[in-house]
Write an enzyme that holds these catalytic residues in place. Structure first.
Site, PDB file in Angstrom:
ATOM      1  N   ARG A   1       0.485  -0.999  -5.948  1.00 54.87           N
ATOM      2  CA  ARG A   1       1.925  -1.003  -5.688  1.00 54.87           C
ATOM      3  C   ARG A   1       2.667  -1.513  -6.920  1.00 54.87           C
ATOM      4  NH1 ARG A   1       3.375  -4.739  -2.185  1.00 54.87           N
ATOM      5  NH2 ARG A   1       5.444  -3.883  -1.950  1.00 54.87           N
TER       6      ARG A   1
ATOM      7  N   LYS B   1      -6.657 -11.775  -1.395  1.00 56.54           N
ATOM      8  CA  LYS B   1      -6.471 -10.349  -1.122  1.00 56.54           C
ATOM      9  C   LYS B   1      -7.807  -9.644  -0.889  1.00 56.54           C
ATOM     10  CE  LYS B   1      -3.851  -6.386  -2.610  1.00 56.54           C
ATOM     11  NZ  LYS B   1      -2.527  -6.015  -3.064  1.00 56.54           N
TER      12      LYS B   1
ATOM     13  N   ARG C   1       5.705 -20.521  -0.552  1.00 54.52           N
ATOM     14  CA  ARG C   1       6.204 -21.668  -1.312  1.00 54.52           C
ATOM     15  C   ARG C   1       5.294 -22.836  -0.973  1.00 54.52           C
ATOM     16  NH1 ARG C   1      11.823 -23.042   0.076  1.00 54.52           N
ATOM     17  NH2 ARG C   1      11.703 -21.697   1.904  1.00 54.52           N
TER      18      ARG C   1
HETATM   19  C1  BTN Z   1      -1.874  -2.507  -3.748  1.00 54.62           C
HETATM   20  O1  BTN Z   1      -1.274  -2.632  -4.816  1.00 54.62           O
HETATM   21  O2  BTN Z   1      -2.172  -3.476  -3.064  1.00 54.62           O
HETATM   22  C2  BTN Z   1      -2.250  -1.127  -3.261  1.00 54.62           C
HETATM   23  C3  BTN Z   1      -3.570  -0.702  -3.823  1.00 54.62           C
HETATM   24  C4  BTN Z   1      -4.005   0.672  -3.392  1.00 54.62           C
HETATM   25  C5  BTN Z   1      -5.263   1.102  -4.108  1.00 54.62           C
HETATM   26  C6  BTN Z   1      -5.820   2.366  -3.546  1.00 54.62           C
HETATM   27  S1  BTN Z   1      -7.465   2.669  -4.084  1.00 54.62           S
HETATM   28  C7  BTN Z   1      -7.414   4.267  -3.389  1.00 54.62           C
HETATM   29  C8  BTN Z   1      -6.036   4.816  -3.678  1.00 54.62           C
HETATM   30  N1  BTN Z   1      -5.998   5.450  -4.974  1.00 54.62           N
HETATM   31  C9  BTN Z   1      -5.207   4.804  -5.833  1.00 54.62           C
HETATM   32  O3  BTN Z   1      -5.006   5.144  -7.010  1.00 54.62           O
HETATM   33  N2  BTN Z   1      -4.652   3.755  -5.233  1.00 54.62           N
HETATM   34  C10 BTN Z   1      -5.063   3.650  -3.858  1.00 54.62           C
END
Ligand code: BTN
Length: 323
Positions: free
Chosen positions: A120, A185, A320
């Site tokens: 993201r 995460k 926070r």
């Molecule tokens: C995030 O930033 O938390 C979202 C991550 C999403 C990663 C997945 S891996 C499979 C799919 N292909 C990508 O290029 N991104 C998503």
């Protein structure tokens, strides 16, 4: 099957394999085995240990993705248009996004590693070989993007439920698209929508789920992380997990089309780990502090701020500390 794929299959158990035995099994010379191992390392970043007198072994065993095993356990074959498994690909989301219209909806793409995995907010998703699930699903909705609000959160709930059902304890959701375990995460979702304003909309949903990461390959991850192997004594098998996730997400897509997000707030609340906690929302350069009050029916974030209860559709939430 390509030589690299055959070799990785022979090595997947994580045990030692002598160069001459591998050469015999593959019908090539020992030099070709060695060159192919180099290729695996340079192309896919696969870590291979070589010990004199014992042979070669992977730094850790790999439960390789297997189309037959995944399809065997899939209940949703009628919704599944096709399953594509790649050894290495730029991004499973990108691959689906580039498919022609007629082949897109209901298509699933998985990869052992990604060379340009997308996260993201333009971030990179670190995607080492065989140690995670990189899964994307394409779906065409007749409606426009505005009617799809809540879909990415509903997808997060669907993934959390699957993990819970497969015996992964303590999985939580962080708005909008993170799966956490003890504030670390575990997985992230990326929903990419394209199409005309009034529809139809092409949606690519991508999931990156950490399964068994080795520290040396994920040094670049810039936030606290965890994987299934560190959470569970007996983590669910990657292929089975892929089947369950595909079923659940395809089911969500086809029902969302008809009824929208069903009881989203209630199901989200069950997993929301930040509700009631003091948080800060980063929105561009702005930082807004408040108490996290969950989500509204469209999936927007509710924040109780000094100016009252406010609704947000984007941004990055963090805790926070000490509050
Ligand atoms: C995030 O930033 O938390 C979202 C991550 C999403 C990663 C997945 S891996 C499979 C799919 N292909 C990508 O290029 N991104 C998503």
């Amino acid at each position: 099957m390509e030589l690299e794929s055959k070799l990785i299959q022979l090595l997947a158990d994580g045990g030692f394999h002598s160069g001459s035995r591998l050469a015999g099994q593959l019908g090539v010379s020992r030099t070709t085995v060695w060159k192919t191992l180099q290729k695996l390392h340079h192309l896919y970043g696969v870590e291979i240990h070589s010990v004199k007198g014992r042979g070669y072994r992977l730094a850790q065993s790999i439960d390789l993705l297997d189309e037959r095993k995944i399809l065997e356990n899939c209940q949703s074959r009628d919704r599944l248009r096709g399953l594509d498994i790649h050894q290495s690909i730029e991004s499973t989301n990108q691959w689906l996004a580039e498919l022609p219209q007629a082949e897109f909806s209901g298509r699933v793409c998985l990869a052992e590693c990604q060379t340009a995995g997308r996260g993201r907010r333009g971030r990179r998703w670190v995607s080492p070989f065989g140690q995670s699930l990189y899964l994307s699903i394409g779906w065409q909705f007749n409606c426009g993007a505005a009617e799809l609000s809540g879909l990415s959160l509903a997808a997060g709930v669907a993934v959390a439920r699957v993990l819970d059902q497969e015996g992964v304890p303590g999985v939580g959701l962080k708005w909008p698209n993170d799966l956490l375990w003890n504030d670390r995460k575990l997985a992230g979702l990326l929903l990419e929508v394209s199409g005309e304003q009034g529809g139809p909309s092409r949606v690519v949903l991508g999931l990156g789920l950490n399964v068994s990461l080795s520290h040396s390959q994920v040094e670049e991850i810039d936030q606290p992380w965890v994987d299934l192997a560190r959470i569970c004594e007996h983590p669910p098998a990657r292929n089975l997990l892929a089947s369950r996730l595909i079923d659940s997400l395809l089911q969500l897509f086809s029902s969302f089309e008809v009824q929208g997000p069903e009881s989203l707030v209630e199901s989200w609340n069950r997993f929301d780990v930040y509700r009631g906690r003091a948080v800060a929302l980063l929105l561009g350069k702005e930082r807004i502090e408040g108490v996290h009050r969950g989500i509204d029916a469209t999936g927007a974030l509710l924040l109780e701020t000094a100016d009252g209860l406010r609704t947000f559709h984007g941004g990055e939430v963090s805790l926070r500390r000490g509050k």
